[in-house]
Scaffold this active site. Structure first.
Site, short mmCIF file in Angstrom:
data_model
loop_
_atom_site.label_atom_id
_atom_site.label_comp_id
_atom_site.label_asym_id
_atom_site.label_seq_id
_atom_site.Cartn_x
_atom_site.Cartn_y
_atom_site.Cartn_z
N CYS A 43 -12.01 -1.25 3.94
CA CYS A 43 -12.77 -1.21 2.77
C CYS A 43 -11.68 -1.37 1.65
O CYS A 43 -10.45 -0.82 1.89
CB CYS A 43 -13.69 0.14 2.57
SG CYS A 43 -14.52 0.33 1.05
N ASP A 45 -11.44 0.55 -0.95
CA ASP A 45 -11.66 1.55 -1.66
C ASP A 45 -9.92 2.10 -1.95
O ASP A 45 -9.28 1.80 -0.82
CB ASP A 45 -12.16 2.77 -0.98
CG ASP A 45 -12.40 4.15 -1.91
OD1 ASP A 45 -11.54 4.42 -2.22
OD2 ASP A 45 -13.36 4.24 -1.89
N ARG A 47 -8.50 4.95 -2.02
CA ARG A 47 -8.15 6.12 -1.24
C ARG A 47 -8.05 5.97 0.38
O ARG A 47 -7.77 6.76 0.91
CB ARG A 47 -9.27 7.32 -1.42
CG ARG A 47 -9.56 7.63 -3.01
CD ARG A 47 -10.83 8.31 -3.10
NE ARG A 47 -11.73 7.53 -3.01
CZ ARG A 47 -12.96 7.66 -3.23
NH1 ARG A 47 -13.37 9.14 -3.22
NH2 ARG A 47 -14.09 6.93 -2.96
N HIS A 99 -14.99 4.11 6.27
CA HIS A 99 -14.74 5.40 5.86
C HIS A 99 -16.17 6.21 5.10
O HIS A 99 -16.85 5.68 4.74
CB HIS A 99 -13.45 5.53 4.75
CG HIS A 99 -13.91 4.96 3.53
ND1 HIS A 99 -14.30 5.83 2.49
CD2 HIS A 99 -14.18 3.63 3.10
CE1 HIS A 99 -14.68 4.79 1.27
NE2 HIS A 99 -14.64 3.70 1.77
CO CO Z 1 -15.50 1.74 1.13
#
Ligand code: CO
Length: 205
Positions: A43, A45, A47, A99
């Protein structure tokens, strides 16, 4: 220039110098070519950085990232990365890394309208439809979201299996091994939910 941009560039100068001092051949070897053993689909993202959390050095993993680690059969971007990874780089493993706490999955589960991105998230809504009964049986919203994150990883692996590239590789006996992981950014740990090392009938949805 913004301070943080300046810091990134200063860090880069220092990092390149340190690497060169540590190993004078480091960049020369990378310049000669890449031989990654795995393709990672993760992903976007911030993080979640798959190569960081598994300690992979430069040159070790080929990476594609998009919102909610989706394999869409009409996505020429992913399919091109995938074909190159399988046919040219001959990666031995494909790892789909979802995630927990994924905003894309959360958005797909809500009924809110977000605009253009809803068309992308429709891929996740398809996963929800496929597993409606299981998901509806989970009363706790957080647990339901976590399960959808896992189911999404399984279904993206299924989507990989349907691609012409994977089927051709299978026919030629060179299909890479498929793995499904879910990363937890609250603990830093990976939950292995699918792979050749797991009894596939137990881990399948
Ligand atoms: Co994500």
């Amino acid at each position: 220039m913004d301070d943080f941009i300046k810091q990134y560039l200063e860090y880069n100068q220092q990092w390149a110098q340190d690497k060169q001092e540590e190993d004078s051949e480091y960049f020369n070897l990378l310049a000669e070519g890449q031989h990654p053993k795995a393709l990672l689909l993760g992903c976007s993202d911030s993080r979640v950085s798959p190569s960081v959390v598994i300690g992979a050095d430069l040159g070790e993993v080929f990476v594609h990232r998009n919102i909610a680690n989706v394999v869409a059969h009409s996505d020429l971007n992913f399919l091109s990365v995938f074909q190159y990874a399988v046919e040219v780089l001959k990666v031995e493993h494909i790892i789909v890394v979802g995630h927990y706490g994924c905003g894309g999955i959360q958005a797909a589960m809500s009924n809110n309208l977000y605009g253009l991105i809803d068309n992308w998230l429709a891929n996740i809504k398809d996963v929800m439809t496929l597993h409606e009964a299981e998901l509806n049986a989970i009363a706790d919203e957080q647990q339901r979201l976590n399960r959808l994150v896992e189911l999404n990883v399984f279904e993206q692996i299924n989507n990989i299996r349907q691609t012409s590239v994977f089927r051709k590789a299978q026919q030629n006996g060179i299909a890479p091994k498929l793995h499904g992981w879910v990363y937890n950014f609250s603990t830093g740990l990976i939950n292995v939910i699918f792979g050749p090392e797991i009894n596939s009938s137990a881990s399948r949805v």
